[in-house]
Structure formats: structure tokens, C-alpha cells
Design a protein around this motif. Structure first.
Motif, short mmCIF file in Angstrom:
data_model
loop_
_atom_site.label_atom_id
_atom_site.label_comp_id
_atom_site.label_asym_id
_atom_site.label_seq_id
_atom_site.Cartn_x
_atom_site.Cartn_y
_atom_site.Cartn_z
N TYR A 4 13.12 -4.50 12.86
CA TYR A 4 12.83 -4.11 11.49
C TYR A 4 11.84 -5.06 11.01
O TYR A 4 11.80 -6.11 10.99
N THR A 5 11.04 -4.37 10.06
CA THR A 5 10.06 -5.30 9.40
C THR A 5 10.43 -5.28 7.80
O THR A 5 11.09 -4.69 7.34
N ARG A 7 9.33 -7.99 3.99
CA ARG A 7 8.50 -8.87 3.25
C ARG A 7 9.15 -10.00 2.67
O ARG A 7 10.26 -9.81 2.10
N GLN A 49 4.25 -10.50 5.60
CA GLN A 49 4.99 -9.43 6.20
C GLN A 49 5.58 -9.75 7.49
O GLN A 49 4.87 -10.83 8.16
N VAL A 50 6.92 -9.65 8.00
CA VAL A 50 7.68 -10.14 8.88
C VAL A 50 8.56 -9.13 9.60
O VAL A 50 8.48 -8.02 9.31
N VAL A 51 8.66 -9.79 10.83
CA VAL A 51 9.55 -8.76 11.71
C VAL A 51 10.75 -9.55 12.21
O VAL A 51 10.85 -10.85 12.29
N VAL A 63 13.11 -14.61 11.20
CA VAL A 63 12.00 -13.86 11.09
C VAL A 63 10.64 -14.53 11.59
O VAL A 63 10.80 -15.61 11.76
N LEU A 66 4.53 -10.79 11.10
CA LEU A 66 4.10 -9.59 11.70
C LEU A 66 2.74 -9.57 11.73
O LEU A 66 1.91 -9.58 10.81
N HIS A 67 2.13 -9.70 12.98
CA HIS A 67 0.70 -9.74 13.43
C HIS A 67 0.35 -8.37 13.79
O HIS A 67 1.04 -7.92 14.83
N GLY A 68 -0.79 -8.02 13.30
CA GLY A 68 -1.25 -6.59 13.88
C GLY A 68 -2.61 -6.21 13.11
O GLY A 68 -3.32 -5.41 13.27
#
Length: 68
Positions: A4-5, A7, A49-51, A63, A66-68
Motif C-alpha cells: 500500500y502507498t 504519504r 510518498q512511500v510504500v 516504509v 516510492l520511486h516511480g
């Protein structure tokens, strides 16, 4: 919870217990969790932003950014 992602809402870093808002689709919204960095020594400032990579019930997550 894993995958799940969310912040960061309270700085996550070494020696700190931070906070993240994680999007929980089953509950149609976001929930606050205590958070630790999955990679030691990597601080995550507010707004990052994190996963979720690990979940420890009831309210703790580890966590990574989140790299994208």
C-alpha cells in the motif's frame, strides 16, 4: 498492508517514530500509522510518498520511498 502507498505526515528517520497516512482501499480512505524507515539511516521528510514494506499489527509500518 504490504504494498500500500501513503504519504509521510511526521518525519520518519533514525531514532524517530514517524507517522504516515496510508491509503487503505478496503476502508475507502486513508489511516494514520506509526512508521519506521525500511532502510536504516534514510530519513523521510514530511510529504514524501512511500510504500509499505512491512506491517506489524495493529498500527506500525516500515516504509520505503516510492520511486516511480
Amino acid at each position: 498492508m504490504i504494498g500500500y502507498t501513503g504519504r509521510v505526515t511526521g518525519k520518519v528517520g533514525p531514532g524517530l517514530v514517524g507517522e504516515v497516512l496510508v491509503h487503505v482501499p478496503e476502508r475507502v480512505g486513508s489511516e494514520a500509522f506509526l512508521a519506521y524507515p525500511a532502510v536504516p539511516g534514510e530519513p523521510l521528510p514530511v510529504g514524501t510518498q512511500v510504500v509499505v514494506v512491512e506491517y506489524q499489527p495493529p498500527r506500525t509500518v516500515y516504509v520505503a520511498p516510492l520511486h516511480g
